[in-house]
Design a protein around this motif. Structure first.
Motif, PDB file in Angstrom:
ATOM      1  N   LYS A   1       0.810  -1.221   0.000  1.00  0.00           N
ATOM      2  CA  LYS A   1       0.000   0.000   0.000  1.00  0.00           C
ATOM      3  C   LYS A   1       0.848   1.277   0.000  1.00  0.00           C
ATOM      4  O   LYS A   1       0.508   2.245  -0.689  1.00  0.00           O
ATOM      5  CB  LYS A   1      -0.966   0.011   1.187  1.00  0.00           C
ATOM      6  CG  LYS A   1      -2.151  -0.917   0.995  1.00  0.00           C
ATOM      7  CD  LYS A   1      -3.010  -0.983   2.218  1.00  0.00           C
ATOM      8  CE  LYS A   1      -4.040   0.119   2.194  1.00  0.00           C
ATOM      9  NZ  LYS A   1      -5.041  -0.038   3.258  1.00  0.00           N
ATOM     10  N   MET A   2       1.939   1.292   0.734  1.00  0.00           N
ATOM     11  CA  MET A   2       2.799   2.486   0.781  1.00  0.00           C
ATOM     12  C   MET A   2       3.435   2.740  -0.588  1.00  0.00           C
ATOM     13  O   MET A   2       3.471   3.872  -1.056  1.00  0.00           O
ATOM     14  CB  MET A   2       3.893   2.320   1.847  1.00  0.00           C
ATOM     15  CG  MET A   2       3.364   2.228   3.259  1.00  0.00           C
ATOM     16  SD  MET A   2       3.089   3.828   4.003  1.00  0.00           S
ATOM     17  CE  MET A   2       4.759   4.395   4.194  1.00  0.00           C
ATOM     18  N   LEU A   3       3.926   1.674  -1.203  1.00  0.00           N
ATOM     19  CA  LEU A   3       4.531   1.800  -2.526  1.00  0.00           C
ATOM     20  C   LEU A   3       3.484   2.258  -3.547  1.00  0.00           C
ATOM     21  O   LEU A   3       3.770   3.085  -4.415  1.00  0.00           O
ATOM     22  CB  LEU A   3       5.151   0.470  -2.956  1.00  0.00           C
ATOM     23  CG  LEU A   3       5.816   0.429  -4.324  1.00  0.00           C
ATOM     24  CD1 LEU A   3       6.943   1.461  -4.419  1.00  0.00           C
ATOM     25  CD2 LEU A   3       6.353  -0.967  -4.613  1.00  0.00           C
ATOM     26  N   LEU A   4       2.282   1.751  -3.418  1.00  0.00           N
ATOM     27  CA  LEU A   4       1.186   2.130  -4.314  1.00  0.00           C
ATOM     28  C   LEU A   4       0.927   3.638  -4.236  1.00  0.00           C
ATOM     29  O   LEU A   4       0.801   4.306  -5.258  1.00  0.00           O
ATOM     30  CB  LEU A   4      -0.078   1.354  -3.950  1.00  0.00           C
ATOM     31  CG  LEU A   4      -1.334   1.642  -4.764  1.00  0.00           C
ATOM     32  CD1 LEU A   4      -1.164   1.202  -6.196  1.00  0.00           C
ATOM     33  CD2 LEU A   4      -2.522   0.950  -4.136  1.00  0.00           C
ATOM     34  N   ALA A   5       0.883   4.167  -3.037  1.00  0.00           N
ATOM     35  CA  ALA A   5       0.654   5.603  -2.854  1.00  0.00           C
ATOM     36  C   ALA A   5       1.765   6.422  -3.513  1.00  0.00           C
ATOM     37  O   ALA A   5       1.494   7.436  -4.164  1.00  0.00           O
ATOM     38  CB  ALA A   5       0.549   5.931  -1.376  1.00  0.00           C
ATOM     39  N   LYS A   6       2.995   5.975  -3.390  1.00  0.00           N
ATOM     40  CA  LYS A   6       4.128   6.678  -3.999  1.00  0.00           C
ATOM     41  C   LYS A   6       4.036   6.643  -5.521  1.00  0.00           C
ATOM     42  O   LYS A   6       4.301   7.636  -6.198  1.00  0.00           O
ATOM     43  CB  LYS A   6       5.451   6.070  -3.545  1.00  0.00           C
ATOM     44  CG  LYS A   6       5.804   6.372  -2.108  1.00  0.00           C
ATOM     45  CD  LYS A   6       7.107   5.709  -1.725  1.00  0.00           C
ATOM     46  CE  LYS A   6       7.390   5.904  -0.247  1.00  0.00           C
ATOM     47  NZ  LYS A   6       8.574   5.189   0.210  1.00  0.00           N
ATOM     48  N   LYS A   7       3.660   5.488  -6.062  1.00  0.00           N
ATOM     49  CA  LYS A   7       3.545   5.361  -7.522  1.00  0.00           C
ATOM     50  C   LYS A   7       2.455   6.277  -8.060  1.00  0.00           C
ATOM     51  O   LYS A   7       2.612   6.893  -9.114  1.00  0.00           O
ATOM     52  CB  LYS A   7       3.253   3.909  -7.912  1.00  0.00           C
ATOM     53  CG  LYS A   7       4.463   3.007  -7.858  1.00  0.00           C
ATOM     54  CD  LYS A   7       4.159   1.646  -8.437  1.00  0.00           C
ATOM     55  CE  LYS A   7       4.021   1.777  -9.925  1.00  0.00           C
ATOM     56  NZ  LYS A   7       4.402   0.660 -10.725  1.00  0.00           N
ATOM     57  N   ARG A   8       1.337   6.353  -7.360  1.00  0.00           N
ATOM     58  CA  ARG A   8       0.243   7.212  -7.818  1.00  0.00           C
ATOM     59  C   ARG A   8       0.662   8.679  -7.819  1.00  0.00           C
ATOM     60  O   ARG A   8       0.325   9.426  -8.716  1.00  0.00           O
ATOM     61  CB  ARG A   8      -0.988   7.018  -6.946  1.00  0.00           C
ATOM     62  CG  ARG A   8      -1.731   5.756  -7.285  1.00  0.00           C
ATOM     63  CD  ARG A   8      -3.062   5.695  -6.577  1.00  0.00           C
ATOM     64  NE  ARG A   8      -3.751   4.463  -6.940  1.00  0.00           N
ATOM     65  CZ  ARG A   8      -4.563   3.818  -6.149  1.00  0.00           C
ATOM     66  NH1 ARG A   8      -4.818   4.274  -4.944  1.00  0.00           N
ATOM     67  NH2 ARG A   8      -5.157   2.715  -6.553  1.00  0.00           N
ATOM     68  N   LYS A   9       1.384   9.094  -6.781  1.00  0.00           N
ATOM     69  CA  LYS A   9       1.829  10.488  -6.691  1.00  0.00           C
ATOM     70  C   LYS A   9       2.871  10.828  -7.753  1.00  0.00           C
ATOM     71  O   LYS A   9       2.989  11.974  -8.157  1.00  0.00           O
ATOM     72  CB  LYS A   9       2.407  10.778  -5.296  1.00  0.00           C
ATOM     73  CG  LYS A   9       1.354  10.964  -4.243  1.00  0.00           C
ATOM     74  CD  LYS A   9       2.001  11.360  -2.927  1.00  0.00           C
ATOM     75  CE  LYS A   9       0.952  11.514  -1.849  1.00  0.00           C
ATOM     76  NZ  LYS A   9       1.523  11.872  -0.565  1.00  0.00           N
TER      77      LYS A   9
END
Length: 138
Positions: A28-36
């Motif tokens: 989930k943390m990596l996902l948030a970074k990728k989206r940003k």
């Protein structure tokens, strides 16, 4: 009886029942970074498919499936769209293992290149239509 999701060029496209897919909450943390990050090729493609702009098909961006984050996912079809950047040239083995895993879950994977997104978007969208017709019209 199969349920029709939409039509592409007058051809009915049928929903494909998607079952539970594995999910790794540690991503989930990596996902948030990728989206940003707002990767250009993903943003260009997203503008074409978001809010059901593409044949009224609902695309999700950046979806966790198992231990992977896929670029785009269509739940009603069990379809993954992956955009391969030039950095993917060295990752053929990894991509093959990843694709085999995703397909083992009953999903279809449509791959497109970063170059084509930036330079041949209309061709990419036509190829996606053809792929969907081929795999979901029967």
């Amino acid at each position: 009886m199969k349920e029709i999701l939409t039509e592409i060029n007058g051809i009915p496209i049928y929903k494909k029942c998607t079952h539970y897919l594995p999910y790794n909450p540690n991503l989930k943390m990596l996902l948030a970074k990728k989206r940003k990050a707002g990767i250009l090729n993903e943003v260009i493609f997203w503008k074409k498919v978001r809010v059901k702009n593409f044949h009224k098909i609902d695309f999700d961006r950046q979806r966790i499936i198992g231990n992977y984050i896929v670029d785009f996912y269509v739940k009603t079809l069990g379809l993954i769209v992956e955009i391969d950047a030039s950095s993917h040239d060295e990752k053929e083995i990894y991509d093959g293992i990843r694709q085999d895993y995703l397909e083992s879950l009953g999903l279809k994977v449509f791959r497109i290149s970063d170059f084509d997104i930036k330079n041949n978007l209309s061709v990419v969208m036509k190829e996606l239509e053809d792929f969907i017709i081929k795999h979901y019209s029967m």
